[in-house]
Design an enzyme around this catalytic site. Structure first.
Site, PDB file in Angstrom:
ATOM      1  N   TYR A   1      -4.334   2.054  16.008  1.00  0.00           N
ATOM      2  CA  TYR A   1      -3.099   2.013  16.810  1.00  0.00           C
ATOM      3  C   TYR A   1      -3.374   1.842  18.297  1.00  0.00           C
ATOM      4  O   TYR A   1      -2.714   1.077  18.976  1.00  0.00           O
ATOM      5  CB  TYR A   1      -2.272   3.284  16.569  1.00  0.00           C
ATOM      6  CG  TYR A   1      -1.703   3.327  15.170  1.00  0.00           C
ATOM      7  CD1 TYR A   1      -0.485   2.720  14.880  1.00  0.00           C
ATOM      8  CD2 TYR A   1      -2.406   3.911  14.125  1.00  0.00           C
ATOM      9  CE1 TYR A   1       0.021   2.714  13.591  1.00  0.00           C
ATOM     10  CE2 TYR A   1      -1.903   3.907  12.828  1.00  0.00           C
ATOM     11  CZ  TYR A   1      -0.687   3.303  12.569  1.00  0.00           C
ATOM     12  OH  TYR A   1      -0.187   3.281  11.290  1.00  0.00           O
TER      13      TYR A   1
ATOM     14  N   GLU B   1      -3.695  -0.065   8.242  1.00  0.00           N
ATOM     15  CA  GLU B   1      -2.510   0.313   9.022  1.00  0.00           C
ATOM     16  C   GLU B   1      -2.655  -0.219  10.435  1.00  0.00           C
ATOM     17  O   GLU B   1      -3.717  -0.092  11.045  1.00  0.00           O
ATOM     18  CB  GLU B   1      -2.345   1.839   9.137  1.00  0.00           C
ATOM     19  CG  GLU B   1      -1.814   2.506   7.908  1.00  0.00           C
ATOM     20  CD  GLU B   1      -1.638   4.016   8.100  1.00  0.00           C
ATOM     21  OE1 GLU B   1      -1.409   4.477   9.248  1.00  0.00           O
ATOM     22  OE2 GLU B   1      -1.754   4.732   7.094  1.00  0.00           O
TER      23      GLU B   1
ATOM     24  N   ARG C   1       0.859  -1.187   0.000  1.00  0.00           N
ATOM     25  CA  ARG C   1       0.000   0.000   0.000  1.00  0.00           C
ATOM     26  C   ARG C   1       0.895   1.237   0.000  1.00  0.00           C
ATOM     27  O   ARG C   1       1.644   1.450   0.944  1.00  0.00           O
ATOM     28  CB  ARG C   1      -0.894  -0.035   1.243  1.00  0.00           C
ATOM     29  CG  ARG C   1      -1.735   1.207   1.451  1.00  0.00           C
ATOM     30  CD  ARG C   1      -2.635   1.057   2.686  1.00  0.00           C
ATOM     31  NE  ARG C   1      -3.445   2.246   2.874  1.00  0.00           N
ATOM     32  CZ  ARG C   1      -3.237   3.171   3.811  1.00  0.00           C
ATOM     33  NH1 ARG C   1      -2.256   3.044   4.695  1.00  0.00           N
ATOM     34  NH2 ARG C   1      -4.028   4.220   3.883  1.00  0.00           N
TER      35      ARG C   1
ATOM     36  N   ASN D   1      -7.617   1.989  10.023  1.00  0.00           N
ATOM     37  CA  ASN D   1      -6.296   2.094  10.646  1.00  0.00           C
ATOM     38  C   ASN D   1      -6.504   2.122  12.152  1.00  0.00           C
ATOM     39  O   ASN D   1      -7.366   2.847  12.649  1.00  0.00           O
ATOM     40  CB  ASN D   1      -5.595   3.392  10.228  1.00  0.00           C
ATOM     41  CG  ASN D   1      -5.222   3.394   8.748  1.00  0.00           C
ATOM     42  OD1 ASN D   1      -5.365   2.391   8.064  1.00  0.00           O
ATOM     43  ND2 ASN D   1      -4.729   4.530   8.269  1.00  0.00           N
TER      44      ASN D   1
ATOM     45  N   GLU E   1      -7.216   8.553   6.089  1.00  0.00           N
ATOM     46  CA  GLU E   1      -7.494   9.256   7.337  1.00  0.00           C
ATOM     47  C   GLU E   1      -7.893  10.722   7.137  1.00  0.00           C
ATOM     48  O   GLU E   1      -7.167  11.632   7.554  1.00  0.00           O
ATOM     49  CB  GLU E   1      -6.285   9.176   8.278  1.00  0.00           C
ATOM     50  CG  GLU E   1      -5.895   7.750   8.646  1.00  0.00           C
ATOM     51  CD  GLU E   1      -4.865   7.690   9.769  1.00  0.00           C
ATOM     52  OE1 GLU E   1      -4.374   8.753  10.188  1.00  0.00           O
ATOM     53  OE2 GLU E   1      -4.570   6.578  10.237  1.00  0.00           O
TER      54      GLU E   1
ATOM     55  N   HIS F   1      -2.663  10.951   0.728  1.00  0.00           N
ATOM     56  CA  HIS F   1      -2.189  10.710   2.090  1.00  0.00           C
ATOM     57  C   HIS F   1      -1.578  12.038   2.578  1.00  0.00           C
ATOM     58  O   HIS F   1      -0.387  12.131   2.821  1.00  0.00           O
ATOM     59  CB  HIS F   1      -1.195   9.554   2.113  1.00  0.00           C
ATOM     60  CG  HIS F   1      -0.976   8.924   3.465  1.00  0.00           C
ATOM     61  ND1 HIS F   1      -1.133   7.571   3.698  1.00  0.00           N
ATOM     62  CD2 HIS F   1      -0.614   9.454   4.653  1.00  0.00           C
ATOM     63  CE1 HIS F   1      -0.856   7.311   4.970  1.00  0.00           C
ATOM     64  NE2 HIS F   1      -0.526   8.430   5.576  1.00  0.00           N
TER      65      HIS F   1
HETATM   66  C1  FCB Z   1      -1.275   7.193  10.727  1.00  0.00           C
HETATM   67  C2  FCB Z   1      -0.824   7.711   9.381  1.00  0.00           C
HETATM   68  C3  FCB Z   1       0.520   7.172   8.937  1.00  0.00           C
HETATM   69  C4  FCB Z   1       1.493   7.077  10.096  1.00  0.00           C
HETATM   70  C5  FCB Z   1       0.881   6.351  11.253  1.00  0.00           C
HETATM   71  C6  FCB Z   1       1.797   6.159  12.432  1.00  0.00           C
HETATM   72  O1  FCB Z   1      -2.156   8.090  11.295  1.00  0.00           O
HETATM   73  O2  FCB Z   1      -1.776   7.392   8.391  1.00  0.00           O
HETATM   74  O3  FCB Z   1       0.982   7.975   7.902  1.00  0.00           O
HETATM   75  O4  FCB Z   1       1.933   8.328  10.433  1.00  0.00           O
HETATM   76  O5  FCB Z   1      -0.276   7.032  11.677  1.00  0.00           O
END
Ligand code: FCB
Length: 491
Positions: free
Chosen positions: A315, A391, A94, A313, A183, A138
């Site tokens: 985290y 992500e 990607r 995405n 995002e 992006h």
């Molecule tokens: C996301 C972004 C990516 C990277 C990660 C850690 O928000 O899409 O570009 O910075 O975080």
């Protein structure tokens, strides 16, 4: 130039799951990057500055004054990088396209030299048996378009439509999976709200206008892509859906969570997936923007054109409460520090760090259950919607040992936990088609510059040498097995 389509992109819902450690047949194993974070070659072959070039040159905006001028030099080293991907057994890559590389003023004819880079990259991937997944945007808006008003201006959505058509024309014969935006929450709320991202504006009304025009740009791009691409092409958008959790069971905390869910998630999922902005979001924000003037007739029909896949995405979760004196910090929301809240219209909310959880180098709590809940929540709200984790990953303070190796057991643990969460969600009914590790390699982490390393591959920026970290070898093993190894191997 090989105009072959890779058949590694999934076209059908995976049918079988092999418990306890397997993944669905056809599940795509990938890794992700973004143009400004890895390409470098900022002024080559006709590329002009994007808002990130300008922002990173503005003193005090990016740690250490870092810029993406050279980054991981992927523009020149893409062949070696694709060879590395092949060695690791990746099935998909990607990447994003730098708009100002292919359309330097953000309007008018395309620059062939810019397009050629992406044609070469895609051909190289296809030859290696790796499916290209192209993201159109992006975060790197051509600076000229920001000068003309940026995303708060409706005309930017018109420009994006033309750009999408150029890209579909250039790569439509060989890219089977497309993502319109990455995002959009960050583009709108960090770019125009808190100003920790480019273009660094802090204007609440403009933030909401930007969000709507990003939605519109997405919908228009879906129409253009569907009109130009072969029927089998998959079209998607990637959202960083916040897994919002109230700190306590109190009504006030539940209301804080509702508001953050509104400006963090439903401002996108509402129009894109349901064809309407949520009533409560409009009520919460109508003092900042006139929604009836902003949203034109027909916009919602355009924005809600069906997507084939939703990219998510993830985290870390977002833990919120009503403001409490002495606890929580309205600014410590994991998105960088600013005197201006990115949560436009929902400023009076406190953000908390979950206790008892390990943290990454970003100080983000490690919580794989958040990914499971996110996938299940989307599945509950939008039954049958195919999902792709576009992500997921973690930054740690990686370093090269005297023997030339990078041991990153924390990242292996992180990936193992999150892949197990994906697997659990699949077993419980979520239609997850693939997983993209963020990131293939260390890169320019926006406001943090090069200080945060998210890569499975270590980049020594002085020499541009690539060193696969232990996690890259671990991930390669997962891909080979199409299953997680026993947990004891994980760390
Ligand atoms: C996301 C972004 C990516 C990277 C990660 C850690 O928000 O899409 O570009 O910075 O975080």
């Amino acid at each position: 130039m090989t105009a072959v389509r890779s058949d590694t992109t999934p076209k059908q819902a995976p049918e079988t799951t092999d418990p306890p450690t397997g993944f669905p047949t056809g599940f795509v194993w990938g890794a992700a990057t973004a143009a400004y974070q890895v390409e470098g070659a900022a002024a080559e072959d006709g590329r002009t500055p994007s808002i990130w070039d300008t922002f990173s040159r503005t003193p005090g905006k990016v740690r250490n004054g870092d810029t993406g001028d050279i980054a991981a030099d992927h523009y020149h080293r893409y062949r070696g990088d694709v060879a590395l991907m092949k060695q690791l057994g990746l099935k998909a890559y990607r990447f994003s396209v730098s708009w100002s590389r292919v359309q330097p003023t953000g309007r008018g004819p395309a620059v062939e030299r810019g397009l050629d880079f992406y044609r070469r990259l895609v051909d190289e991937l296809l030859e290696a048996g790796i499916a290209p997944v192209a993201t159109l945007y992006h975060w790197d808006l051509p600076q000229e378009l920001e000068d003309a008003g940026g995303w708060p201006a409706r005309a930017t959505a018109d420009r994006f439509t033309d750009y999408a058509a150029i890209m579909a024309g250039a790569l439509g014969d060989r890219v089977g999976m497309w993502t319109t935006l990455n995002e959009p929450w960050c583009s709108a709320f960090l770019g125009y709200g808190s100003g920790v991202h480019a273009p660094g504006r802090t204007e609440p009304g403009a933030t909401l206008r930007a969000a709507h025009h990003l939605n519109l740009a997405h919908g228009r791009a879906v129409e253009v892509l569907r009109g130009q691409l072969p029927a089998a092409a998959q079209v998607s958008v990637t959202l960083n859906l916040h897994q919002v959790r109230p700190l306590t069971g109190s009504e006030a905390d539940a209301d804080a969570a509702r508001r953050i869910d509104g400006v963090g998630n439903r401002i996108f999922t509402g129009p894109i997936l349901n064809g309407a902005y949520p009533e409560d979001l409009i009520a919460d924000t109508s003092r900042l923007v006139d929604w009836s003037e902003l949203v034109h007739d027909g916009d919602l029909t355009t924005i809600s054109r069906p997507v084939d896949v939703l990219g998510v995405n993830y985290y870390t979760p977002t833990l919120v409460s009503a403001p409490v004196s002495g606890a929580g910090d309205t600014r410590d929301d994991g998105h960088g520090n600013s005197d201006h809240s990115p949560w436009t219209g929902s400023e009076h909310v406190a953000f908390h760090l979950a206790e008892g959880k390990k943290r990454t180098a970003m100080n983000w709590a490690i919580d794989p259950d958040g990914l499971y809940s996110l996938l299940m929540d989307v599945t509950r709200d939008h039954p049958g919607l195919p999902l792709m984790v576009t992500e997921n990953g973690a930054a740690f303070d990686d370093y090269v040992s005297p023997e030339g190796r990078v041991a990153d057991p924390e990242r292996i643990d992180y990936l193992h936990g999150h892949l197990a969460a994906v697997q659990r969600a699949v077993a419980d009914g979520a239609d997850v088609r693939g997983y993209f590790l963020w990131s293939l390699m260390d890169n320019f982490e926006w406001g943090y510059g090069y200080s945060k390393r998210f890569g499975a591959v270590y980049v020594d920026y002085a020499s541009q040498r690539r060193i696969p970290k232990a996690s890259a070898h671990w991930y390669a093993d997962v891909i080979r097995r199409h299953a997680l190894p026993p947990a004891t191997d994980a760390g």
